[in-house]
Write a protein that holds these residues in place. Structure first.
Motif, PDB file in Angstrom:
ATOM      1  N   ILE A  18      54.604  45.970  47.651  1.00  0.00           N
ATOM      2  CA  ILE A  18      54.103  47.353  47.026  1.00  0.00           C
ATOM      3  C   ILE A  18      52.753  47.069  46.395  1.00  0.00           C
ATOM      4  N   SER A  19      52.429  46.079  45.709  1.00  0.00           N
ATOM      5  CA  SER A  19      51.147  45.753  45.195  1.00  0.00           C
ATOM      6  C   SER A  19      50.126  45.816  46.368  1.00  0.00           C
ATOM      7  N   LEU A  20      50.505  44.952  47.528  1.00  0.00           N
ATOM      8  CA  LEU A  20      49.737  44.838  48.509  1.00  0.00           C
ATOM      9  C   LEU A  20      48.995  46.259  49.102  1.00  0.00           C
ATOM     10  N   ARG A  21      50.180  47.346  49.095  1.00  0.00           N
ATOM     11  CA  ARG A  21      49.701  48.840  49.657  1.00  0.00           C
ATOM     12  C   ARG A  21      48.834  49.297  48.775  1.00  0.00           C
ATOM     13  N   MET A  22      49.129  49.131  47.359  1.00  0.00           N
ATOM     14  CA  MET A  22      47.976  49.501  46.390  1.00  0.00           C
ATOM     15  C   MET A  22      46.746  48.981  46.690  1.00  0.00           C
ATOM     16  N   LEU A  23      46.567  47.602  46.594  1.00  0.00           N
ATOM     17  CA  LEU A  23      45.336  47.034  47.000  1.00  0.00           C
ATOM     18  C   LEU A  23      44.710  47.339  48.452  1.00  0.00           C
ATOM     19  N   GLN A  24      45.359  47.554  49.352  1.00  0.00           N
ATOM     20  CA  GLN A  24      45.033  48.294  50.556  1.00  0.00           C
ATOM     21  C   GLN A  24      44.238  49.586  50.133  1.00  0.00           C
ATOM     22  N   ARG A  25      44.977  50.447  49.462  1.00  0.00           N
ATOM     23  CA  ARG A  25      44.070  51.706  49.383  1.00  0.00           C
ATOM     24  C   ARG A  25      42.820  51.453  48.608  1.00  0.00           C
ATOM     25  N   ARG A  26      42.886  50.590  47.442  1.00  0.00           N
ATOM     26  CA  ARG A  26      41.503  50.321  46.817  1.00  0.00           C
ATOM     27  C   ARG A  26      40.602  49.647  47.562  1.00  0.00           C
ATOM     28  N   LEU A  27      41.059  48.750  48.764  1.00  0.00           N
ATOM     29  CA  LEU A  27      39.905  48.364  49.592  1.00  0.00           C
ATOM     30  C   LEU A  27      39.390  49.432  50.752  1.00  0.00           C
ATOM     31  N   ALA A  28      40.363  50.494  51.073  1.00  0.00           N
ATOM     32  CA  ALA A  28      39.553  51.609  51.573  1.00  0.00           C
ATOM     33  C   ALA A  28      38.687  52.230  51.065  1.00  0.00           C
ATOM     34  N   ASP A  29      38.926  52.160  49.720  1.00  0.00           N
ATOM     35  CA  ASP A  29      37.942  53.043  48.830  1.00  0.00           C
ATOM     36  C   ASP A  29      36.505  52.285  48.664  1.00  0.00           C
ATOM     37  N   GLY A  30      36.399  50.938  49.312  1.00  0.00           N
ATOM     38  CA  GLY A  30      35.172  50.183  49.188  1.00  0.00           C
ATOM     39  C   GLY A  30      35.229  48.891  48.447  1.00  0.00           C
ATOM     40  N   GLU A  31      36.323  48.714  47.658  1.00  0.00           N
ATOM     41  CA  GLU A  31      36.292  47.589  46.779  1.00  0.00           C
ATOM     42  C   GLU A  31      36.586  46.492  47.318  1.00  0.00           C
ATOM     43  N   VAL A  32      36.267  45.206  46.739  1.00  0.00           N
ATOM     44  CA  VAL A  32      36.263  43.792  47.514  1.00  0.00           C
ATOM     45  C   VAL A  32      37.028  42.837  46.590  1.00  0.00           C
ATOM     46  N   VAL A  33      37.940  42.299  47.116  1.00  0.00           N
ATOM     47  CA  VAL A  33      38.741  41.010  46.376  1.00  0.00           C
ATOM     48  C   VAL A  33      37.709  40.102  45.949  1.00  0.00           C
ATOM     49  N   THR A  34      37.786  40.000  44.722  1.00  0.00           N
ATOM     50  CA  THR A  34      36.708  38.941  44.028  1.00  0.00           C
ATOM     51  C   THR A  34      37.465  37.652  43.463  1.00  0.00           C
ATOM     52  N   GLY A  35      38.875  37.875  43.190  1.00  0.00           N
ATOM     53  CA  GLY A  35      39.561  36.708  42.837  1.00  0.00           C
ATOM     54  C   GLY A  35      41.120  37.066  42.471  1.00  0.00           C
ATOM     55  N   ALA A  94      35.368  46.245  41.443  1.00  0.00           N
ATOM     56  CA  ALA A  94      35.263  47.220  40.597  1.00  0.00           C
ATOM     57  C   ALA A  94      35.853  47.210  39.232  1.00  0.00           C
ATOM     58  N   MET A  95      36.693  45.846  38.909  1.00  0.00           N
ATOM     59  CA  MET A  95      37.224  45.695  37.804  1.00  0.00           C
ATOM     60  C   MET A  95      36.224  44.792  36.627  1.00  0.00           C
ATOM     61  N   VAL A  96      35.275  44.124  37.324  1.00  0.00           N
ATOM     62  CA  VAL A  96      34.475  43.377  36.346  1.00  0.00           C
ATOM     63  C   VAL A  96      33.326  44.235  35.457  1.00  0.00           C
ATOM     64  N   PHE A  97      33.236  43.491  34.236  1.00  0.00           N
ATOM     65  CA  PHE A  97      32.164  44.043  33.695  1.00  0.00           C
ATOM     66  C   PHE A  97      31.456  42.765  32.743  1.00  0.00           C
ATOM     67  N   ALA A  98      30.244  43.067  32.672  1.00  0.00           N
ATOM     68  CA  ALA A  98      29.432  41.887  31.876  1.00  0.00           C
ATOM     69  C   ALA A  98      29.768  41.662  30.660  1.00  0.00           C
ATOM     70  N   ASP A  99      29.345  40.534  30.111  1.00  0.00           N
ATOM     71  CA  ASP A  99      29.528  40.335  28.718  1.00  0.00           C
ATOM     72  C   ASP A  99      28.761  41.230  27.878  1.00  0.00           C
ATOM     73  N   GLY A 100      29.557  41.874  26.592  1.00  0.00           N
ATOM     74  CA  GLY A 100      28.970  42.760  25.851  1.00  0.00           C
ATOM     75  C   GLY A 100      28.611  44.099  26.420  1.00  0.00           C
ATOM     76  N   ALA A 101      29.494  44.353  27.550  1.00  0.00           N
ATOM     77  CA  ALA A 101      29.577  45.796  28.214  1.00  0.00           C
ATOM     78  C   ALA A 101      30.381  46.869  27.253  1.00  0.00           C
TER      79      ALA A 101
END
Length: 261
Positions: free
Chosen positions: A41-58, A85-92
């Motif tokens: 189920i989580s892979l399906r959720m991830l598939q939808r996010r990747l279709a939006d242009g997100e990239v796996v970073t970890g 899409a999940m990552v923010f810089a220090d102090g953000a």
């Protein structure tokens, strides 16, 4: 669980993520759900996010320490994927209204890899050998399951309750520190809140990362060079609201902070 039903549930979680609303626990609606079902189920959720242009970073492991397990009532680790899409810089500044539902902050040690790791069979030494640097990290977990009323299958299906994460600006060689003995202090709005040790996560963050590599290896998912791996919270989760400023310090590594607006 049939493939079309897995897709339906993954789509429900994806729509809840985008719409910023919660769902009834999957374990209440699907009493026979397994962890394997939840992962797909989580892979399906991830598939939808990747279709939006997100990239796996970890990848991430969660629910590793006793305080977090007691808080959530989940007594084994969960696992999920990180994207750009999940990552923010220090102090953000992080807008809860824009991207969160019921956020909670947790202080962690993040690993940046220089070599691939492919489980099963990964040891703590393998993790150390494959790691370029470690850094302080806030993960802001966020559940699409109503009122955080989760069991292990709920959180695995919901991509390990991933929200966003903030990486500290300092990175050190993990061979230069005693990982289990690392001491973290967390402050909220300038006042001490909690503390924890690296040993809170399965006795050693290396153990937690090795477990994650081996668990994902069973699903043919490798760790890749350059990825960031979150090793789990060293202290209890902290609910946050707009106006909160969170900061942490890990002795021997450095600090990390973020502001909720």
């Amino acid at each position: 669980m049939k493939a079309n039903h897995i897709e339906t549930l993954g789509d429900e979680l994806y729509e809840a993520l985008r719409g910023q609303y919660t769902l009834a626990p999957l374990t209440e609606r699907e009493p026979d759900i397994t962890i394997d079902d939840a992962y797909h189920i989580s892979l399906r959720m991830l598939q939808r996010r990747l279709a939006d242009g997100e990239v796996v970073t970890g990848k991430k492991i969660g629910v590793t320490s006793a305080p977090v397990q007691e808080m959530l009532g989940v007594f084994q680790p969960d696992f999920g994927f990180l994207t750009d899409a999940m990552v923010f810089a220090d102090g953000a500044d992080i807008s809860i209204a824009d991207c969160m539902i019921q956020p909670r902050a947790e202080g962690e040690i993040a690993f940046r890899l220089k070599h691939d790791l492919v489980g099963p069979g990964i040891t703590e030494q393998d993790v150390l050998d494959a790691t370029e640097t470690i850094m302080p990290c806030f993960e802001i977990v966020d559940s699409r399951i109503r009122d955080w009323n989760i069991k292990i299958e709920d959180t695995v299906a919901d991509n390990a309750s991933c929200g966003v994460y903030v990486l500290g600006s300092t990175e050190v060689d993990p061979r230069d520190v005693d990982l289990p003995a690392l001491h973290m202090t967390i402050s909220r709005n300038g006042e001490f809140h909690s503390e924890g040790l690296g040993s809170a996560v399965q006795g050693n963050p290396l153990t937690a990362v090795a477990w994650l590599a081996n668990t994902l290896g069973q699903f043919d998912i490798p760790f890749l060079a350059g990825e960031v791996i979150l090793s789990g919270s060293l202290a209890p989760l902290i609910p946050v609201v707009a106006g909160d400023r969170m900061s942490l310090e890990i002795a021997g590594i450095g600090g990390c902070s973020c502001n909720f607006v």
